[in-house]
Scaffold this active site. Sequence first.
Site, mmCIF file in Angstrom:
data_model
loop_
_atom_site.group_PDB
_atom_site.id
_atom_site.type_symbol
_atom_site.label_atom_id
_atom_site.label_comp_id
_atom_site.label_asym_id
_atom_site.label_seq_id
_atom_site.Cartn_x
_atom_site.Cartn_y
_atom_site.Cartn_z
ATOM 1 C CG ASP A 1 15.854 -2.145 0.495
ATOM 2 O OD1 ASP A 1 15.075 -1.199 0.717
ATOM 3 O OD2 ASP A 1 16.053 -3.065 1.313
ATOM 4 C CG ASP B 1 10.492 -4.601 7.170
ATOM 5 O OD1 ASP B 1 10.231 -5.813 7.147
ATOM 6 O OD2 ASP B 1 11.053 -4.008 6.239
#
Length: 889
Positions: free
Chosen positions: A58, A476
């Site tokens: 992404d 993350d």
Amino acid sequence: MTAATAAVVQVAAHSQSADPAPAEETYTWSNAAIAGGGFVPGIVFNETEEDLIYARTDIGGLYRWQEDSQTWKPLLDWVGWDEWGYSGVVSVATDPVEPNRVYAAVGTYTNDWDPNNGAVLYSDDYGETWGVAELPFKQGGNMPGRGMGERLMVDPSDNSRLYLGTPSGNGLWTSTDYGRTWAEVASFPNPGDFVVTPGDPVLGDNQGVLWIEFAPGTGTTYVGVADPDNPVYVSGDDGATWEPLAGATQIGTVDGYPNIPKQAAIDEANGHLYVITSWDPGPYNGPPNEEGAERGGSVWRHDIAAGTWTEIHPGPNGTDYQGFGFGGLTLDRQNPGTLMVSSVNAWWPDETTYRSTDSGETWTQSWTLNGWPERVDRYEIDHSSVPWLDWGATPTAPEQNPKWGWMIDSMAIDPHDSDRVMWGTGATIYGSTDLTNWDANQTFHVTPMVHGLEETAVLDLAAPPGGPALYSGLGDIGGFVHTDIDAVPDSFYQAPHHGNTTSIDFAELNPGVVVRVGNGGEGVSRIGVSSDSGGSWWAGQTPSGVTDGGTVAVTADASAIVWSPGGTAPQRSTDYGSSWTAVSGLPDAARVESDRADASLVYGFAGGRFYYSADGGASFTASAYAGFPASGEVRFGAVPGHAGHVWLAGGAEDGAYGMWRSTDGGQNWTQVTGFDAADTVGFGAAAPGQDYPAVYASASRGGERGIWRSVDEGATWTRINDDEHQWAWTGSAITGDPDVFGRVYVGTNGRGVIVGESSDYTPPDDPTETETPSETPSDEPTTDEPPPSGECAASWSSPNAWQGGHQGNVTITNGTGASSEGWTVQWTFAGDEQVANLWGGSWSQDGDTVTVTNADWNGAIAAGASVEIGYTASNSGTPAVAEAACSLG
């Protein structure tokens, strides 16, 4: 670099004519090995050529599988700063007729976060080189729905023709010249209308046209649309006319909730079109917000010849049913009638993949429950090649780590080999090469198939002298201590664990002390402290009101921590984060950094002003210099070994933008000429013959964007990367290696930590090598003599103390005439001191006596040399040591 890192390419460094570079110098580029770390929304096998596989990410570009090394090769590292959005890959298409042809639909955001429109990239050589077809609209490689599709497809009956499904109401587009030019399909009637949250900058976009499937040899094309009333359209005349597919309306509603068709696949042999649906485009959300929904999505089989639809929902996963939708869908091309689908966002205890060998009439599951909470898995996961995938935790059954996955939108069975499957998760690619064991009720084996695919977003970097090689602050997954940049670390930061590590720093003169700040779950401290170079951590106290990790600095001798978090004023601690006092003179949300040579100096920047402290960060004074950027991001750093030397980079296109430096602790500044833009600056080992560290920057000099280096204190600069190695946006962090000249670590937004190595670096002579003896050695046997045991001196000092505690250092000096093979040091406290943490050795405390033996790396002390260990301890009075002694072994 090892095969587990990204591909290494040797390129010549080049520079502007004004700043000539040594012609013979070359740079090689690779990654600090992490292996994965981000969401992989698409995996596509070529149906004609074996072992030709592409994975799209992404924000981290596109990759091609390398069968020989079992690694992925990055294909979009040429994407530059101005077109950074091209690193978000919406869809990939591999040509089944001419497999050398590959296409990528790119563009990261459909809102104004990405200033550019999207594009379709086309390649005739498997992605080695690319052309760019710009589009008149944006695409969303990192927007909701990025796991749907594929939105880009090659027509197998005429491979010069491609279709592209688009978001935001832009409809269906086509190219008839191998992707070189594009036009809207005017006859296509429905651009979609499904919006998750109207008005929201992320969830407020029309999901649009989602996927294309061809029925080869029939002229029939199916298109999925984000419209629950008319979710599938069909053309029987090669796209000349379109109409809603009969009966498809029923798949747009499940248990009263609107659904959209996320993915589809055609089983040619059996004449079936399969469609999976979900109430939400994903990849994050779970079941519908309202309670009571039995299902969040479904699985459908359309009999093409009969025109009928059959719901083949596989049922719950044996736990309390959570109403999940479906993500991955794949067919076994070698065995028609065999298919797999995956739940998406079931979250707890795990996702489930379902498999059918009879066209969806019956299903088996990747795992089941045999009475709560006993779990029965059909598979075994060996994650030893990426050990951090266990998340450093052992949860309570039936949850387990590593998980089968989450956010599973990509799943693909190799069309040439029924035993090979790959699927993407929010952190990795898993795969198996004995998948058909599933059908025989035998265990199949799963491993990470992600090496070479590096997909982390870098927020900060720090490289201490003497090792470890690198500390990273990542989005993350928090970040890692890299003792070896070629090896995947065992674990990311724990206790506390921050999903996003926003800043990390070490004490330059006491580098075993490391502090990091970031954002974790509810109740998790936002600051972690280590006294053993990141080997272990403890959670500091979080001041009231903190809402974001912000930035942190440690004074050069580790006597104070200065933290500028979000939500409250900057704070200072002299007891390793146990308590905090607000600093004076420094605005909220300032960026902070420490001087690397003078422990009294700490620096800050906010609102276009630079601030300096001469009392260890207790109070700050604003510099009178007024030429700094008033807008845009600004980053700065101090120079190791040079007190008061500070370099600053940053700004914005509509104002001041460049690089500045100070040599008097931030009071006076000069602008570094030649830069029309600069975003990061960092320092590494000096070049041979120089005594000033090499300076590195991600910047634009004379209109040329790149990674720049100066070895002469900024007098001249050389661009050390080239146009094939740009990695999109590199504005987060940069640092050189303090021990290796020419090595530079570059932070990216999705391509991990890039490592550059200069051919001009010559490693020092290996002290383990011996010269050829000039005389013939004697044949007489030798006797084993004991190592030196005397003349070892130990000295104790306390460089820092606070109420209820202190820091201590112990120096061990070898006064013998030979190198030691190990050492032991022992001291006795004079009071009630109790060691809490110790770095540099293995320790124990018995009453008031502490005993320490050497670590693996510091046992050998050369004749006349010393090593130092350090610790922190509690005490009620003034810390003191009654005696200290050591021995060598």
